[in-house]
Every structure is written in structure tokens, then in C-alpha cells.
Design an enzyme around this catalytic site. Structure first.
Site, short mmCIF file in Angstrom:
data_model
loop_
_atom_site.label_atom_id
_atom_site.label_comp_id
_atom_site.label_asym_id
_atom_site.label_seq_id
_atom_site.Cartn_x
_atom_site.Cartn_y
_atom_site.Cartn_z
N ASP A 175 -26.08 -43.34 -11.75
CA ASP A 175 -27.23 -43.06 -10.91
C ASP A 175 -27.23 -44.05 -9.75
OD1 ASP A 175 -30.21 -43.52 -10.12
OD2 ASP A 175 -30.26 -41.66 -11.24
N GLN A 179 -42.03 -33.25 -15.90
CA GLN A 179 -41.22 -32.46 -15.00
C GLN A 179 -39.99 -33.25 -14.51
OE1 GLN A 179 -41.70 -29.33 -13.25
NE2 GLN A 179 -43.18 -28.83 -14.81
N PRO A 180 -38.89 -32.52 -14.27
CA PRO A 180 -37.73 -33.19 -13.69
C PRO A 180 -37.92 -33.35 -12.19
CG PRO A 180 -37.25 -30.88 -13.96
CD PRO A 180 -38.64 -31.09 -14.54
N TYR A 199 -35.50 -32.64 -10.10
CA TYR A 199 -34.81 -31.48 -9.52
C TYR A 199 -34.49 -30.51 -10.65
CZ TYR A 199 -30.63 -34.14 -10.98
OH TYR A 199 -29.70 -34.87 -11.69
N TYR A 200 -34.48 -29.22 -10.31
CA TYR A 200 -34.46 -28.18 -11.34
C TYR A 200 -33.04 -27.68 -11.62
CZ TYR A 200 -39.45 -28.42 -10.89
OH TYR A 200 -40.74 -28.88 -10.87
N HIS A 204 -30.28 -31.98 -16.43
CA HIS A 204 -29.53 -33.22 -16.43
C HIS A 204 -30.16 -34.17 -17.44
CE1 HIS A 204 -32.83 -33.58 -13.52
NE2 HIS A 204 -32.82 -34.89 -13.74
N HIS A 210 -30.53 -38.34 -18.74
CA HIS A 210 -30.47 -39.73 -18.31
C HIS A 210 -29.93 -40.61 -19.44
CE1 HIS A 210 -33.24 -38.91 -14.82
NE2 HIS A 210 -33.52 -37.88 -15.60
#
Length: 332
Positions: free
Chosen positions: A200, A265-266, A268-269, A272, A274
Site C-alpha cells: 500500500d 464500506q470500502p 473503492y468497489y 480487496h 488489507h
């Protein structure tokens, strides 16, 4: 929405579309092209023409600041954060730094320490051209905890997501090796259970205390936790096992020193996962947003449709359009 935070540039693009992407390429070519002397890239002076408009947010504890401004008439967000002090640099830091006395009282004294330039770096992230959504993302705002039922997701959240022009082209660029291919730590190319694993942007890869990697699945039909069913257990187990093995092999960090989780919520949809060091208090790792991958797998093993019906809580900022949708529906 996270952060991060996602990665610093993993947030929704905010609907730039083809025109925005074209402009982004144009500005990169203009500002970050070779300057012509063969040695110095124009990127080194990217911020020399930065015009500050406003400080969006800053934190003395986290030692960072988020600034809104312009570069070459393009809206820009610049994020500055002090890099960690690394143990292997202590000898040089003490030997080659200068001290300026500020105060002395008995056995206590405080100083300003002026280290060598290469030990005084500031990690800098530039989002350019930045959309209004990027600016709002980094602006300090009041947050609210929302409790979303399965029906709320289908009637409120999902229509909202579908109505937005969130570009995740940068994700597809990674999966298709059009960008960041040299940063991929591990890849399983299987179209059903495969993924890529890469650091990341929040992690500078210079120490393991704040280790942070992201596993991005190859499948494009899973937006978030809400889409997962028992069908996806092999995918999730594969990410956990192979991701942990890859991190052990590459960085020497065992599975029992990792926090492996999904956001909801993520930011971005596209599904993924972490992977962070257990000792790192990563942004978005709190209970109101992070769901341990091991718990997700067990929940789906117990109930194939668990995340289709389960109520999930998550924080929303005051300016988030989804918060307005929940208020209008009488859910807040």
C-alpha cells in the site's frame, strides 16, 4: 469514505471519466517528463509551482498535513507526512546532526535537532488533477455511525453506488500490468481465486512496524463484503493462505503478526483485502470499519448468505452523499 486511505490514491476517482484520465496523462507528461538535461527529471520540481488554497486537515499526533491547491491550473491535493525514525539510522543521526538548545532545567533539556537532509525526508503524495470528491475526502469533517441492514443495502446503498461515476481504472491497470507491475510482491493468476499482492502507498517499505499490503482480486464481479457468499470461500482462503505465505517469504513476518481484514464500506468497489502489521494502528482498522478475514470466512461457512442479510455498521462523513440517502429514507 477510507482512507487511505486506501492507499493514498486508492480512493474513488470521483467520476473523472475518459476526459479526466486524458487530462491526468497530459499533466503528467507536461510536469513529469524528462527536463532535457539527461539527469534531472521535472518531477523533482513538481511542487515548485504549487499554489496553496487551503489546509484541509492536519494532525500533530500523526505528523501529517493535507493541502488543497493548484499545479499548472489543475486542482491538486498534496499530502505531507513525516517518515518514521528507523533504528538502523540512529548511529548516523546522532553522529551527524546538530543540536540547538531550547531549554535546560536541572537534568532536563530540550533541543531542535537538525539531521542530515537524507534523514529528514517528508513523504509526499500528489493527487493531480484532483476532483471535488478528492478534496472532500481529505477535509476534516464530522462523522456519523450508520447501521445498514441487508434491505438498506439493496434499497439505499447499492442504488447510490450504481448512480456514482467511481472510476477504478487504476485497479484494472494494476491487474493488467499496465501500472505498478514492478511493485507486485506476489500474484496468483487464477481467474476465480487469484489476486495480486502489493504494498500500500501508506507504507514506505523501509521498516516492518507499519507493514501494509493490499491483495486485489482478479475477479471483477465482487464489489464489497455485501457480495460475498459461500461460493467465494475458496477465494478468501486462497488470499489468506497465499498472502500470508508471500509476506512470510518476502518480509519474514509470520501470520500471527499480521492483521488481515476487509473494509466496509470500502474506499473503492472492487474486492480487496488489507494485510497490516499487528503492531501498526493502521487507518481504518477500527471495529466500526474493519472485518477480519478469518471471521468473514467463518461467517460464510456458517451461513452462505450471511452478508446479504447481516446488519453492518460503518462511519460516514457529514458531506457523504450516502449519508443524505440514509437521512432521506428515515434511517438516521
Amino acid at each position: 469514505m477510507a482512507e487511505s486511505g486506501k492507499r493514498k490514491i486508492e480512493a474513488a476517482d470521483g467520476g473523472n471519466g475518459a476526459e479526466g484520465q486524458e487530462e491526468s496523462v497530459k499533466i503528467k507528461k507536461t510536469i513529469c517528463s524528462d527536463s532535457g538535461d539527461g539527469n534531472v527529471s521535472a518531477c523533482e520540481f513538481l511542487l515548485s509551482g504549487f499554489e496553496t488554497k487551503a489546509v484541509l486537515r492536519d494532525s500533530a499526533r500523526e505528523k501529517n498535513i493535507f493541502i488543497h491547491g493548484k499545479i499548472a491550473d489543475q486542482e491538486t491535493v498534496v499530502i505531507l507526512e513525516k517518515t518514521p525514525i528507523r533504528e538502523e539510522n540512529l548511529f548516523e543521526l546522532f553522529k551527524n546532526s546538530r543540536l540547538k538548545l531550547e531549554m535546560k532545567n536541572d537534568i532536563y533539556s530540550t533541543y531542535q535537532l537538525h539531521p542530515p537532509p537524507h534523514l529528514n525526508e517528508i513523504k509526499t503524495t500528489v493527487v493531480c488533477p484532483a476532483t471535488e470528491k478528492h478534496v472532500k475526502k481529505y477535509l476534516r469533517q464530522e462523522t456519523f455511525l450508520v447501521e445498514e441492514t441487508g434491505e438498506d443495502y439493496r434499497s439505499i446503498t447499492l442504488p447510490f453506488i450504481q448512480s456514482q461515476s467511481f472510476s477504478i481504472q487504476w485497479v484494472y491497470n494494476i491487474l493488467e500490468k499496465k501500472a505498478e507491475a514492478d511493485r507486485i510482491v506476489y500474484e496468483d493468476p487464477d481467474p476465480k481465486v487469484g489476486f495480486v499482492l502489493l504494498p500500500d502507498f501508506k507504507w514506505d517499505q523501509k521498516q516492518l512496524d507499519d507493514l501494509y499490503l493490499i491483495a486485489i482480486v482478479h475477479r471483477k464481479d465482487i464489489k464489497s463484503l455485501r457480495d460475498l457468499t459461500s461460493e467465494h470461500i475458496p477465494l478468501l482462503c486462497n488470499i489468506r493462505k497465499r498472502g500470508e505465505d508471500a509476506i512470510q517469504k518476502q518480509y519474514g513476518v509470520p501470520a500471527n503478526k499480521l492483521r488481515v481484514y476487509l473494509h466496509y464500506q470500502p474506499s473503492y468497489y472492487h474486492l480487496h483485502v488489507h494485510f497490516t502489521s499487528l503492531s501498526y494502528d493502521a487507518p481504518g482498522s477500527g471495529v466500526e470499519r474493519a472485518h477480519l478475514l478469518s471471521d468473514v470466512i467463518q461467517n460464510l461457512q456458517a451461513d452462505a448468505q450471511y452478508y446479504h442479510s447481516r446488519s453492518l455498521c460503518f462511519p460516514l462523513r457529514a458531506d457523504d452523499g450516502l449519508l443524505s440517502k440514509f437521512k432521506n429514507a428515515g434511517r438516521l
